[in-house]
Design a protein around this motif. Structure first.
Motif, mmCIF file in Angstrom:
data_model
loop_
_atom_site.group_PDB
_atom_site.id
_atom_site.type_symbol
_atom_site.label_atom_id
_atom_site.label_comp_id
_atom_site.label_asym_id
_atom_site.label_seq_id
_atom_site.Cartn_x
_atom_site.Cartn_y
_atom_site.Cartn_z
ATOM 1 N N THR A 17 1.469 -4.097 0.592
ATOM 2 C CA THR A 17 0.844 -3.681 -1.009
ATOM 3 C C THR A 17 2.121 -3.985 -2.055
ATOM 4 O O THR A 17 3.243 -4.157 -1.581
ATOM 5 C CB THR A 17 0.514 -2.249 -0.998
ATOM 6 O OG1 THR A 17 -0.318 -2.076 -2.151
ATOM 7 C CG2 THR A 17 1.637 -1.391 -0.941
ATOM 8 N N ARG A 22 3.284 2.966 -3.889
ATOM 9 C CA ARG A 22 1.936 2.708 -3.577
ATOM 10 C C ARG A 22 2.305 3.029 -1.971
ATOM 11 O O ARG A 22 1.687 3.433 -1.053
ATOM 12 C CB ARG A 22 1.194 1.868 -3.781
ATOM 13 C CG ARG A 22 -0.252 1.707 -3.429
ATOM 14 C CD ARG A 22 -0.961 0.571 -3.671
ATOM 15 N NE ARG A 22 -0.984 0.495 -5.421
ATOM 16 C CZ ARG A 22 -1.128 -0.614 -6.226
ATOM 17 N NH1 ARG A 22 -1.267 -1.968 -5.443
ATOM 18 N NH2 ARG A 22 -0.895 -0.515 -7.081
ATOM 19 N N ARG A 83 -3.502 -6.974 2.957
ATOM 20 C CA ARG A 83 -3.088 -6.657 1.910
ATOM 21 C C ARG A 83 -4.070 -5.774 1.241
ATOM 22 O O ARG A 83 -5.253 -5.943 1.080
ATOM 23 C CB ARG A 83 -2.799 -7.873 0.803
ATOM 24 C CG ARG A 83 -3.002 -7.628 -0.818
ATOM 25 C CD ARG A 83 -2.336 -8.508 -1.688
ATOM 26 N NE ARG A 83 -2.930 -8.501 -2.883
ATOM 27 C CZ ARG A 83 -2.554 -7.616 -3.823
ATOM 28 N NH1 ARG A 83 -1.521 -6.820 -3.570
ATOM 29 N NH2 ARG A 83 -3.200 -7.964 -4.866
ATOM 30 N N VAL A 84 -3.527 -4.588 0.613
ATOM 31 C CA VAL A 84 -4.221 -3.550 -0.127
ATOM 32 C C VAL A 84 -3.769 -3.434 -1.487
ATOM 33 O O VAL A 84 -2.517 -3.271 -1.626
ATOM 34 C CB VAL A 84 -4.287 -2.240 0.498
ATOM 35 C CG1 VAL A 84 -5.028 -1.275 -0.140
ATOM 36 C CG2 VAL A 84 -4.877 -2.321 2.024
ATOM 37 N N GLY A 85 -4.282 -3.832 -2.335
ATOM 38 C CA GLY A 85 -4.051 -3.961 -3.776
ATOM 39 C C GLY A 85 -4.979 -3.890 -4.847
ATOM 40 O O GLY A 85 -6.122 -3.495 -4.599
ATOM 41 N N LEU A 217 -8.029 3.122 -3.504
ATOM 42 C CA LEU A 217 -6.685 2.718 -2.688
ATOM 43 C C LEU A 217 -6.321 3.331 -1.348
ATOM 44 O O LEU A 217 -6.273 2.719 -0.432
ATOM 45 C CB LEU A 217 -5.295 2.773 -3.519
ATOM 46 C CG LEU A 217 -5.109 1.603 -4.692
ATOM 47 C CD1 LEU A 217 -4.260 2.023 -5.717
ATOM 48 C CD2 LEU A 217 -5.070 0.292 -4.023
ATOM 49 N N ALA A 221 -6.782 1.824 2.357
ATOM 50 C CA ALA A 221 -5.638 1.900 3.223
ATOM 51 C C ALA A 221 -6.229 2.291 4.614
ATOM 52 O O ALA A 221 -5.694 1.919 5.556
ATOM 53 C CB ALA A 221 -4.406 2.656 2.534
#
Length: 230
Positions: A17, A22, A83-85, A217, A221
């Motif tokens: 991220t 975060r 990817r977590v964004g 988010l 996640a």
């Protein structure tokens, strides 16, 4: 040991991220998280999720920064990267807090920090199909309605409004800064990558609902960690 991430190894499954704060919040989902790197603000945690070891790493902003992090994570053991964004919506049906799972990613020619990698060849920047499918499944199990679609990875945050009409006409649903780099580099390095993006605003506007974004988010996640431990 890599130059930027000062660690000897990471587990095969890594959630990445942009924002190091975060990364701290995502690490709260782990059992026994420990910080293994804070060099250059590229905060990296290793811990356990449902008794399986995983890592969470911050990658900074933009293609060049995420390219460094992806390369170095792969060099010390990463094989599955999610990817977590956040992203700005181009599609009018997307609202702050909604989750978009990228099924394609693109950038300007030679952009997203990829110019020296591919030369005159257009990079293959599609996410891994299996990871993407599993992400959609896990989000559904959590009761999160997720949309899939193409995203555009921009090099210039404050210039994106100049091309939104073109991007919409080309079928992009959202704009962000890193997915094309993550997926292209993962493909040429022989690892799997996917991207779960939470809509933070409409592209071209900075208005948002931070509570909805934060909730999205954490859901993204949690779903990503479920996928990474399989």
């Amino acid at each position: 040991m890599p130059y930027h991430i000062k660690a000897e190894r990471v587990p095969e499954g890594v959630l990445i991220t942009g924002d190091p704060l975060r990364a701290d919040r995502f690490a709260s989902l782990l059992e026994r998280p420990r910080l293994i790197n804070d060099n250059r603000g590229l905060r990296t945690y290793v811990g356990f999720y449902k008794d399986k070891e995983v890592a969470i790493a911050a990658h900074g902003m933009g293609g060049p920064s995420v390219a460094i992090v992806v390369e170095e994570l792969i060099s010390i053991g990463a094989k599955r990267i999610i990817r977590v964004g956040t992203a700005g919506a181009i599609s009018p049906e997307l609202r702050p807090g909604d989750v978009l799972v990228a099924d394609a990613a693109s950038s300007t020619y030679g952009g997203a920090g990829l110019g020296l990698y591919f030369g005159s060849i257009c990079p293959p920047s599609s996410p891994d199909l299996e990871l993407t499918y599993r992400l959609l499944q896990e989000l559904s199990k959590l009761g999160v309605k997720a949309t899939k679609g193409a995203v555009f990875s921009s090099d210039s945050f404050y210039a994106e409004s100049n091309v939104l009409g073109l991007l919409k006409s080309l079928g992009f649903k959202a704009v962000e800064m890193e997915c094309a780099t993550v997926t292209a580099l993962s493909r040429i390095r022989g690892v799997s990558a996917a991207c779960a993006l939470v809509i933070s605003n409409s592209a071209g506007s900075l208005q948002s609902d931070q509570a909805l974004v934060d909730k999205g988010l954490m859901s993204a996640a949690a779903a990503s960690l479920e996928v990474l431990i399989r």
